[in-house]
Design a protein around this motif. Sequence first.
Motif, mmCIF file in Angstrom:
data_model
loop_
_atom_site.group_PDB
_atom_site.id
_atom_site.type_symbol
_atom_site.label_atom_id
_atom_site.label_comp_id
_atom_site.label_asym_id
_atom_site.label_seq_id
_atom_site.Cartn_x
_atom_site.Cartn_y
_atom_site.Cartn_z
ATOM 1 N N UNK A 97 -3.973 -8.669 -2.341
ATOM 2 C CA UNK A 97 -4.380 -7.155 -1.722
ATOM 3 C C UNK A 97 -3.828 -6.061 -2.440
ATOM 4 N N UNK A 98 -2.561 -6.301 -1.903
ATOM 5 C CA UNK A 98 -1.691 -4.904 -2.396
ATOM 6 C C UNK A 98 -1.495 -4.911 -3.769
ATOM 7 N N UNK A 99 -0.942 -6.237 -4.670
ATOM 8 C CA UNK A 99 -1.496 -6.726 -6.320
ATOM 9 C C UNK A 99 -2.308 -6.018 -7.124
ATOM 10 N N UNK A 100 -3.522 -6.569 -6.320
ATOM 11 C CA UNK A 100 -4.655 -5.403 -6.756
ATOM 12 C C UNK A 100 -4.846 -4.323 -6.981
ATOM 13 N N UNK A 101 -4.533 -3.887 -5.867
ATOM 14 C CA UNK A 101 -4.754 -2.140 -5.501
ATOM 15 C C UNK A 101 -3.147 -1.230 -6.626
ATOM 16 N N UNK A 102 -2.142 -2.045 -6.976
ATOM 17 C CA UNK A 102 -1.111 -1.806 -7.726
ATOM 18 C C UNK A 102 -1.526 -1.956 -9.330
#
Length: 108
Positions: free
Chosen positions: A74-79
């Motif tokens: 999810x963090x990578x998706x937000x990035x």
Amino acid sequence: YVGSGYMEYLVDYLIEIVLTVTTTLIIAIYKRIKKIISTIEVNRVSIVAIIKNIYVDKYYLHKNKGCISLNEKETLNNLYIEYKKLGGDGIIDDIRDEIDKIPIKKDC
């Protein structure tokens, strides 16, 4: 008593002063805005490069581990979303597809 020629000269002189001051202020404001826009662009390019670097590093980390946590994904998706909003190129698109192939594990 002041003659009408003198008043016309005074009015013309005041108009010239007002126009000169106004023009000078507009030029100064324009230069300041141009500098701010340039600074914003430099910051945008820097942020895109930083996000790209983090994204690629995280990809290789999780590829080598063979798994990724849901939170990290999810963090990578937000990035990725922010990267694209900032005008990042399509190189990350391929890496995003590869991240989607990494198995999600709770303890990864």
